[in-house]
Design an enzyme around this catalytic site. Structure first.
Site, PDB file in Angstrom:
ATOM      1  CG  PHE A   1      -1.880  -1.162   1.284  1.00 55.85           C
ATOM      2  CD1 PHE A   1      -2.398  -1.725   0.128  1.00 55.85           C
ATOM      3  CD2 PHE A   1      -2.252  -1.713   2.502  1.00 55.85           C
ATOM      4  CE1 PHE A   1      -3.258  -2.829   0.185  1.00 55.85           C
ATOM      5  CE2 PHE A   1      -3.109  -2.815   2.567  1.00 55.85           C
ATOM      6  CZ  PHE A   1      -3.615  -3.369   1.399  1.00 55.85           C
TER       7      PHE A   1
ATOM      8  CE  LYS B   1      10.172 -10.230  10.183  1.00 53.42           C
ATOM      9  NZ  LYS B   1      10.068  -8.944  10.750  1.00 53.42           N
TER      10      LYS B   1
ATOM     11  NE  ARG C   1       1.462 -10.788  11.752  1.00 52.21           N
ATOM     12  CZ  ARG C   1       1.387  -9.536  11.380  1.00 52.21           C
ATOM     13  NH1 ARG C   1       0.214  -8.954  11.298  1.00 52.21           N
ATOM     14  NH2 ARG C   1       2.468  -8.840  11.079  1.00 52.21           N
TER      15      ARG C   1
ATOM     16  CE  LYS D   1      -4.841  -7.681   2.588  1.00 56.42           C
ATOM     17  NZ  LYS D   1      -5.710  -8.808   2.287  1.00 56.42           N
TER      18      LYS D   1
HETATM   19  P1  13P Z   1       4.975 -11.618  11.362  1.00 53.07           P
HETATM   20  O1  13P Z   1       4.030 -11.747  12.531  1.00 53.07           O
HETATM   21  O2  13P Z   1       4.452 -10.701  10.308  1.00 53.07           O
HETATM   22  O3  13P Z   1       5.395 -12.971  10.830  1.00 53.07           O
HETATM   23  O4  13P Z   1       6.321 -10.932  11.878  1.00 53.07           O
HETATM   24  C1  13P Z   1       6.563 -10.674  13.214  1.00 53.07           C
HETATM   25  C2  13P Z   1       7.602  -9.667  13.325  1.00 53.07           C
HETATM   26  O5  13P Z   1       7.796  -8.844  12.448  1.00 53.07           O
HETATM   27  C3  13P Z   1       8.437  -9.710  14.539  1.00 53.07           C
HETATM   28  O6  13P Z   1       9.402  -8.717  14.537  1.00 53.07           O
END
Ligand code: 13P
Length: 316
Positions: A71, A178, A242, A269
């Site tokens: 976005f 990452k 996530r 997202k």
């Molecule tokens: P996600 O929850 O998007 O996988 O990433 C977590 C995060 O950025 C921890 O620093």
């Protein structure tokens, strides 16, 4: 208020949507809680939600970008001509853009679009743990020391420790890449291959992340990889993020990432899947997929039907 130089009120732009029959901004301002995206946590009363982007930036001298990376171009277009030319910006966005030559960091996209200076912030920062005020560290990348120090002062609390480093792009690219390693870690979790295998994916992923960043961007500092935005965030995201969670379900349910994003993330997202595709495009354009076996295997499992167990078979 801890510091006189900062305004008391924090205006937060929220993409308006209807939740429980009401505008999300109204609910946030009434309940001091983001009932859709971070339910169960109190937002301080000096944070006010607005649906009008122009209203939020009108008098702002500090802009904090915290939106999904897809976005960014549209949001910057809407901001053109509306911001204070002396405003300082910081990007918490996890991602990058791609072009024929390679990658374009989000800090550059914002900076070039709005003609302002942009720092970056990234670290081992799982959102709900910060909301619970558990201790964590983060990293701010700066081009000008004074800006790094300004943002450190603005963000640091007793439980949120800020390190600063003269490497805007290094910090933000670690934050994007990452997520890809975390998808690999999620595959390993879904396959129940255990902690040794997961540690191996983290190690190899960390090396590919470093190799990718150095190949596509000159000037990235080695030290950046050992700040919170580097190794620490790789570990946090591979265990608590996530991207890991959805990748694990991808293996155990056989459903697509798009379907799982809808089912498990309730409107949030996933950034990692998009980054996996973007990395693949960049590597394919250069014909160097073989130099990044783990990243390439993660793409092929996620989007080309390669069996998930290839995660430990296709790597050196
Ligand atoms: P996600 O929850 O998007 O996988 O990433 C977590 C995060 O950025 C921890 O620093």
């Amino acid at each position: 208020m801890r510091y006189k130089e900062f305004h008391q009120e924090v205006k937060m732009w929220v993409f308006e949507e209807i939740v429980e029959g009401r505008n999300l901004t109204e609910l946030i301002n009434e309940k001091h809680e983001n009932v859709k995206y971070l339910p169960g946590f109190t937002i301080p009363e000096n944070v006010k939600a607005f649906s009008d982007l122009s209203e939020v930036v009108r008098d702002a001298t500090v802009l904090v970008f915290c939106i999904p990376h897809q976005f960014v171009p549209k949001t910057c277009d809407q901001l053109k001509g509306k911001i204070n030319p002396k405003a300082k910006a910081i990007s918490l966005v996890k991602g990058f853009e791609t072009d024929e030559k390679g990658i374009r960091p989000i800090s550059h996209a914002i900076s070039e679009s709005l003609n302002i200076s942009v720092c970056s912030l990234s670290g081992a920062n799982i959102a709900n743990e910060i909301a619970e005020e558990h201790f964590s560290e983060t990293t701010i990348g700066y081009n000008y020391l004074a800006e790094g120090e300004l943002f450190k002062k603005l963000f640091e609390t007793k439980y949120f420790r800020v390190g600063i480093i003269n490497d805007v792009v290094g910090v933000e690219l670690c934050g994007a890449l990452k997520n890809v390693i975390a998808i690999g870690a999620g595959f390993v979790d879904g396959l129940k291959l255990g902690e040794n295998a997961k540690a191996a994916i983290i190690r190899i992923g960390f090396l590919e992340m470093k190799q990718f960043m150095k190949k596509f961007y000159g000037g990235i500092k080695d030290e950046t990889f050992f700040e919170s935005c580097g190794i620490a965030d790789v570990i946090a995201t591979c265990y608590g993020g996530r991207n890991r969670k959805v990748a694990e379900s991808f293996v155990t349910t056989g459903k697509s990432f798009d379907q799982l994003e809808e089912e498990l993330l309730h409107g949030q997202k996933l950034q990692g899947t998009l980054t996996v595709k973007e990395i693949h495009r960049v590597l394919s354009n250069k014909g160097i997929n073989d130099e990044f076996k783990l990243f390439t295997t993660i793409y092929r499992i996620a989007f080309e039907g390669l069996p998930p167990k290839s995660i430990v078979e296709n790597i050196d």
